[in-house]
Design an enzyme around this catalytic site. Structure first.
Site, PDB file in Angstrom:
ATOM      1  N   ARG A  78      34.214  37.700  36.641  1.00  0.00           N
ATOM      2  CA  ARG A  78      34.839  36.721  36.684  1.00  0.00           C
ATOM      3  C   ARG A  78      35.221  37.075  37.954  1.00  0.00           C
ATOM      4  NH1 ARG A  78      41.228  37.512  36.992  1.00  0.00           N
ATOM      5  NH2 ARG A  78      41.119  35.026  37.407  1.00  0.00           N
ATOM      6  N   HIS A 122      41.980  30.311  43.070  1.00  0.00           N
ATOM      7  CA  HIS A 122      42.608  31.791  42.690  1.00  0.00           C
ATOM      8  C   HIS A 122      43.408  32.085  44.320  1.00  0.00           C
ATOM      9  CE1 HIS A 122      42.052  36.561  41.819  1.00  0.00           C
ATOM     10  NE2 HIS A 122      42.930  36.495  43.188  1.00  0.00           N
ATOM     11  N   GLU A 167      47.562  33.251  38.141  1.00  0.00           N
ATOM     12  CA  GLU A 167      48.904  33.784  38.618  1.00  0.00           C
ATOM     13  C   GLU A 167      49.125  32.510  39.996  1.00  0.00           C
ATOM     14  OE1 GLU A 167      47.942  37.593  40.762  1.00  0.00           O
ATOM     15  OE2 GLU A 167      47.498  38.319  38.888  1.00  0.00           O
ATOM     16  N   ASN A 297      47.011  39.233  32.866  1.00  0.00           N
ATOM     17  CA  ASN A 297      47.322  40.028  33.645  1.00  0.00           C
ATOM     18  C   ASN A 297      47.837  41.186  34.158  1.00  0.00           C
ATOM     19  OD1 ASN A 297      45.096  38.444  35.587  1.00  0.00           O
ATOM     20  ND2 ASN A 297      45.440  38.262  36.919  1.00  0.00           N
ATOM     21  N   TYR A 299      49.763  44.954  35.854  1.00  0.00           N
ATOM     22  CA  TYR A 299      49.825  45.646  36.507  1.00  0.00           C
ATOM     23  C   TYR A 299      50.938  47.019  36.343  1.00  0.00           C
ATOM     24  CZ  TYR A 299      46.258  43.478  39.059  1.00  0.00           C
ATOM     25  OH  TYR A 299      44.556  42.901  39.370  1.00  0.00           O
ATOM     26  N   GLU A 374      42.665  40.042  34.703  1.00  0.00           N
ATOM     27  CA  GLU A 374      43.155  41.840  34.960  1.00  0.00           C
ATOM     28  C   GLU A 374      43.743  43.030  34.770  1.00  0.00           C
ATOM     29  OE1 GLU A 374      44.202  39.852  38.949  1.00  0.00           O
ATOM     30  OE2 GLU A 374      43.366  38.691  39.244  1.00  0.00           O
TER      31      GLU A 374
HETATM   32  O1  IFM Z   1      44.460  41.112  44.118  1.00  0.00           O
HETATM   33  C1  IFM Z   1      45.109  40.683  43.406  1.00  0.00           C
HETATM   34  C2  IFM Z   1      44.164  39.909  42.927  1.00  0.00           C
HETATM   35  O2  IFM Z   1      43.857  38.988  43.288  1.00  0.00           O
HETATM   36  C3  IFM Z   1      45.416  38.926  41.982  1.00  0.00           C
HETATM   37  N1  IFM Z   1      46.011  39.551  41.011  1.00  0.00           N
HETATM   38  C4  IFM Z   1      46.811  40.888  41.345  1.00  0.00           C
HETATM   39  C5  IFM Z   1      45.413  41.678  42.336  1.00  0.00           C
HETATM   40  C6  IFM Z   1      46.472  43.430  42.588  1.00  0.00           C
HETATM   41  O3  IFM Z   1      47.480  42.838  43.913  1.00  0.00           O
END
Ligand code: IFM
Length: 475
Positions: A78, A122, A167, A297, A299, A374
């Protein structure tokens, strides 16, 4: 290698990157300036004054990087297309040299047996468009659709999945409300206009791609969905605080894109900031373009409550201590520090919240396949005396989060694939090169690439299609 969990046959294993974070060559090959060039060159905006001028020099080293992608055994890669590289001013003339760069990359990926998954936006908006109002201006969405249409003509069905936006939450709120991302504006009304125009851009671009490639073109969008828990689940105030954050963080994108509406409560919550007059008749139907897969995504998670007004309002939402909050209109919500462990970003590690999120989204949209576009972690990696990068903390993070994805699949959620963020250490936006997310290390002096332990571990995982234990098997 002992295996602790199998993944479904055909599960798509990949890795992700983004143009401004890796390409460099900021003033080469006919590329125009983007808002991130302007922002990163503005003193005080990015840690250590770092810029994406050189980044990983992927623009020149892409063939080597495709070699790493192939050797890792990735099924899919990706990447994002830099709009100002292919259309320097964001409208009008296209740049053949920029288009050729992506065309060659895509051919090389296919030749290596890797599916190209392209993201059209992006975050590197052509600066000329920002000068005309950026995402707060409706015309940006219309220009985005023209750019998407041209890319569909140029790259066509060589692209496996077309992702319109990455995002949009970050692009709108971090870019226009808290200002910790480009273009660095702090204007809540502009941020909400940006939310809508990004949604509109998604719908228009999706329709433009399908007009060129037909209804079979695989279409997607990537959302960073938020898991926010109430500090006190029995408190009506805290539950209302979470509802408002959910509205701004999740519903402002999910509902228009997947259901063709905005929640009435979102409009009510933000009525003091904007009347949403920028939503024109027919927009919501356009935004609600049928998707083939929804990119998620994830985290970390957060915890919120209603701010009592006593003491300093806490903003531990993982998005920096900006003077302005990204949470437009939620001035009486505070984010409390989460229990650790934490990554180098200061983000808490909470794989259970990942399962929770997938089960929730999957339950709500059972006919929509999900793709983890992600997931990954930054740590302060070191090169050991044996020359290896023993990033056991990253392996552990990936192990736990993949186990969480597996747990969601066990509960019946239709997750089709997983892309680790990121293939390479890269320019981590306002943190510059200080935070390393790659499974492949980049030495920012020599630009040499070295597989970390996590890369070896991920390759073993892919070849087994099963979650290995956390011991690293070198190949
Ligand atoms: O690096 C970023 C990415 O560009 C978009 N999502 C989160 C990642 C980590 O912060």
């Amino acid at each position: 290698m002992t295996s602790t969990r199998d993944f479904p046959d055909g599960f798509l294993w990949g890795s992700a990157t983004a143009s401004y974070q890796i390409e460099g060559a900021a003033r080469e090959g006919g590329r125009g300036p983007s808002i991130w060039d302007t922002y990163s060159h503005t003193p005080g905006r990015v840690m250590n004054g770092d810029t994406g001028d050189v980044a990983d020099d992927h623009y020149h080293r892409w063939a080597e990087d495709v070699g790493h992608i192939k050797n890792l055994g990735l099924h899919a890669y990706r990447f994002s297309i830099s709009w100002p590289r292919v259309q320097p001013g964001g409208s009008g003339e296209f740049n053949a040299e920029g288009i050729a760069f992506y065309s060659n990359l895509v051919d090389a990926l296919i030749e290596a047996g890797v599916q190209p998954v392209a993201t059209l936006y992006h975050w590197d908006l052509p600066q000329e468009l920002e000068d005309e109002g950026g995402w707060a201006n409706r015309r940006t969405a219309i220009k985005f659709a023209a750019y998407a249409e041209q890319m569909a003509r140029e790259l066509g069905n060589r692209i496996s999945v077309w992702t319109t936006l990455n995002e949009p939450w970050c692009a709108a709120y971090l870019g226009y409300a808290s200002g910790v991302h480009a273009p660095g504006r702090t204007d809540g009304a502009a941020a909400l206009a940006a939310v809508h125009h990004l949604n509109l851009a998604h719908g228009l671009a999706g329709r433009a791609i399908r007009s060129v490639l037909g209804e079979d073109a695989k279409l997607s969008v990537t959302l960073n969905l938020h898991v926010t828990r109430p500090d006190d689940p029995t408190s009506a105030d805290d539950l209302d605080a979470v509802r408002r954050i959910d509205n701004l963080g999740n519903e402002a994108f999910l509902q228009p894109m997947l259901e063709g509406k905005y929640p009435a409560s979102l409009l009510a919550d933000t009525a003091g900031i904007t009347d949403w007059a920028f939503v024109q008749d027919g927009d919501l139907q356009l935004i609600n373009v049928p998707l083939s897969v929804l990119g998620v995504n994830y985290y970390s998670s957060s915890r919120a409550r209603k701010y009592s007004g006593v003491g300093e309002r806490q903003q531990a939402d993982g998005h920096g201590n900006a003077a302005a909050s990204p949470w437009v209109g939620a001035d009486d919500v505070e984010f409390l520090p989460q229990p650790g462990p934490y990554t180098a970003m200061g983000w808490n590690i909470d794989p259970d919240a990942f399962t929770e999120l997938l089960v929730k989204v999957g339950g709500r949209y059972p006919d929509m396949p999900l793709m983890i576009t992600e997931n990954g972690a930054a740590f302060y990696d070191e090169v050991a005396s044996d020359g290896h990068i023993h990033d056991a903390d990253r392996v552990d993070y990936l192990y736990r989060h993949l186990d969480a994805v597996g747990a969601a699949i066990d509960k019946g959620v239709d997750v089709r694939g997983y892309f680790v963020w990121s293939l390479l250490d890269n320019f981590e936006w306002s943190f510059g090169y200080d935070r390393r997310f790659g499974i492949v290390r980049v030495d920012f002096d020599t630009l040499e690439r070295t597989w970390k332990d996590s890369a070896h571990w991920y390759a073993a995982l892919i070849s087994a299609n099963a979650l290995p234990d956390r011991a690293v098997t070198y190949r």
